[in-house]
Every structure is written in C-alpha cells, then in structure tokens.
Design an enzyme around this catalytic site. Sequence first.
Site, PDB file in Angstrom:
ATOM      1  N   GLY A   1       2.084   0.408   1.927  1.00 44.05           N
ATOM      2  CA  GLY A   1       2.296  -0.220   0.611  1.00 44.05           C
ATOM      3  C   GLY A   1       1.166   0.127  -0.333  1.00 44.05           C
ATOM      4  O   GLY A   1       0.425   1.082  -0.085  1.00 44.05           O
ATOM      5  N   ASN A   2       1.042  -0.605  -1.403  1.00 42.07           N
ATOM      6  CA  ASN A   2      -0.088  -0.397  -2.318  1.00 42.07           C
ATOM      7  C   ASN A   2      -0.464  -1.725  -2.974  1.00 42.07           C
ATOM      8  O   ASN A   2       0.169  -2.746  -2.718  1.00 42.07           O
ATOM      9  CB  ASN A   2       0.246   0.687  -3.353  1.00 42.07           C
ATOM     10  CG  ASN A   2       1.469   0.322  -4.161  1.00 42.07           C
ATOM     11  OD1 ASN A   2       1.489  -0.683  -4.860  1.00 42.07           O
ATOM     12  ND2 ASN A   2       2.525   1.135  -4.044  1.00 42.07           N
TER      13      ASN A   2
END
Length: 402
Positions: free
Chosen positions: A212-213
Amino acid sequence: MLTGKKILVGVTGSIAAYKSAFLVRELIRLGADVRVVMTPASREFITPLTLSTLSKNPVAVDFVKPETNGQAGEWESHVELGLWADLFIIAPVSANTLSKMVTGQCDNLLMATYLSAKCPVWIAPAMDLDMYKHPSTQENLTKLTAQTIRVIDPTSGELASGLDGKGRMQEPEEIADQIDAWFNPASKLRGKKILITGGPTYEAIDPVRFIGNHSSGKTGVILADACANRGAEVLLITGPTQQRVKNPRVKVIAVTSADEMMKTVEQNWFDCTVGIYSAAVADYKPEFAAGEKIKKTDDRLTLNLVKNPDILKWAGLNKKKDQYLVGFALETENELENGTKKLVAKKLDLLVLNSLKDAGAGFGHDTNKVTFIKPNNKTATFELNEKTVLMNRLLDEIEHDL
Ligand code: CTP
C-alpha cells in the site's frame, strides 16, 4: 457553501416541524450561522433544546426571555432577529401562519419577527392535502408570492393524516440546496456528474498482507464534499480510508485494489462530465496473491510484481469531447517538465502537481502546496494552504474552463 451567511429558521406548528431539525443541521453543515424562532404551537412538535443544540444558538420563542441566573424581564428583540438575518426561511409554515402573514396578525414572536424582517422571506408549506388545496390557502399563497415571498412547493406523498397527496414539506436537503443555489447562483458544477478517485490502493500479497502507500484519502473526500456543496452529483471511488464524507449527497464506492478501482471507473466514467483522479494508485501489484498466509520458512522472499492498469491514462485515452479530466502528480525532480509530460501523455485538461518538499505538504497533512498545469504551458503556483481551500480553488478553475 453558506459560510458567513446568517439564516433565520422559523418553525410553526406542524408534524413536519421535526424536519426543521434536519434543515438546521444541513444549513450548519454548509457553514451558515443559524438562529431559530418558533411559534408556541411548534413546541408541541419539537423542543427548543433540540433546535438550540443543532443551531448552536439559543432559540427564540417568547417575547420575554426565560429567567436565567436570577435575572428576569429581558426582552427578546424581534427587530434585532429580523435585521440580523440574510434570509428568513419559515419551514414548515402551517396554514394558520400563512393566513396570519397575509393579514399581518401579530400574536407571537415569529409573526413579529416576520413583520419587521428586512431580508428575503421564504416559506415551505406543510399541511394536509385538502387544507393545501383549499381556495383560501391557495389565495394566501398567491398574495404572499405577489409580495415577493418565495414559496417552496410541497411535494406529494403519504401525509400524517394517512391520506396521499400534495402537502408534504419539501425535504430539508432540497431546501438547503435551494438556499445555497440562491446565495451562490454561479456554480457551473450544479447538476453535473463528477467522478472522483481517492485514497490508496492495497495490492494483496496473501490474505493478510498487502502493498500500500501512505495516502490518507483526505483529498478525495475534501473534493467530493466540495463538489457536492456546489450542487454536483458526485461519485467518489475510494481506496481504503478512515475519512468520512460529510455531504449526504456524495455516493461512495469503496474499493481495495487498483483492478477494482479500474473496473468501477470503467463502469462510470462515460456518464460523467468531470473526472478528478486523485487516488494514489499502486503502480505495481504482486503477480500472484497467495491463497494462504505465507509462512516465514525461507530466509529470503522474492515477490514478482507486475504493472497495474493506469486508470487515469485509460480515462484520458477514452475521453469524449465534452469531458473534462484532472489528474494529480507527485514529482521529486524536474517537476514542471515531468508534470507537463504527464498532462500530454494522459490527455488531461489540468494536472495538479503536488509537492513533497515543503513542510506541511503531502500525505496525511491538512495543508498542501500545489501547482496547476494546463495545456500550452499555462501554470499557476499556490502558497502552502489548507487542502480545502486549494481544492475549492481547483473547482473554480474547472468551472472557469467548462
Ligand atoms: N494514476 C492512476 N492509475 C495508476 C497510477 C496513477 O489513475 N495506475 C493516476 C493518479 O490518480 C494520479 C496520476 O495518475 O492522478 C499520477 O500518478 P503518479 O503516480 O504521479 O504518476 P504515474 O503516472 O504513476 O507515473 P510515475 O509514477 O512513473 O511518475
């Protein structure tokens, strides 16, 4: 938005008085300063406490203020209330109050306020269908309309009496919309369908892990609320986020991965006039997501990553002539040059270039520093500011171009 606008809500004795609570809440949400004046009869239907809590102001009911802290005999100034307001909306207005407005009968504080009000007055009738149809009521409405009072027509449906017909007070959200449109008549986004992508995407490694980020999803939610506040019909397609939209008119579709986001965009983009693609989509995903949790048996683990679909690029390449497309970019070097290349490659009408270099800008902050890039090397750079302010500035720019 109704920021800085002073709105006086009048409530009269009708079953629909409960809807005035929703109206007050909606007006507050749009940023208005709200005060409430009630007729004595309306207190049978809704309490002043409910309305004072929602409006964050004391509610006026009697000519004399109630005794507080041992002090008594203070006058409730109907003149002051009438002068304070930029708009006086009586919702619901009963057949009885309608009739008093025509004759000028002044036997309660709401009527005294009405007679001394200098601002525009609007009314939203609510009554049984036969009362509404009655020639006397219709004649009263005609007379009040002739006095430039704006009547918000009731709608048809099931009434408190059990009968079916015209007489239901218009829905609070619709009334608030009409008030907003009246104060802000120019929005070109009103009624337009707008697609917004926001948040991060999560790309599954196995059933419990993902790539993810740090995107919080704030920008997508701020954009969605701001567009809806301008009267647009908004679809927010967002990756996982803790942020909640405030405007009940935003339709939210929650997705997890880039593939899911792509699919949802494909199903909806062609119905929209404007697309604002602010999601921080993962550029790569694991080639295969393991069906079971990966055990730590080996010292090394190699993940094979493959490219995700570029959602914005797809929207640009499939854009129709009357569609307006906005993308975002985060560049760390040669920002303007790379941003301009992205604008051209993805066939955008506007690119919002984010900064990672400035303190207070970027992921998770309420503030940001952005540059708008448009075709033909037109750019505009803004100082560090609240994301809400900057995103509203973006909407101004889109409205200008539409
Ligand atoms: N975007 C998208 N789908 C992707 C990747 C990005 O829709 N798979 C969109 C983002 O929502 C954003 C814009 O593309 O509006 C820019 O994303 P960015 O990551 O800055 O650029 P990329 O095109 O991915 O290029 P690069 O990472 O090589 O700079």
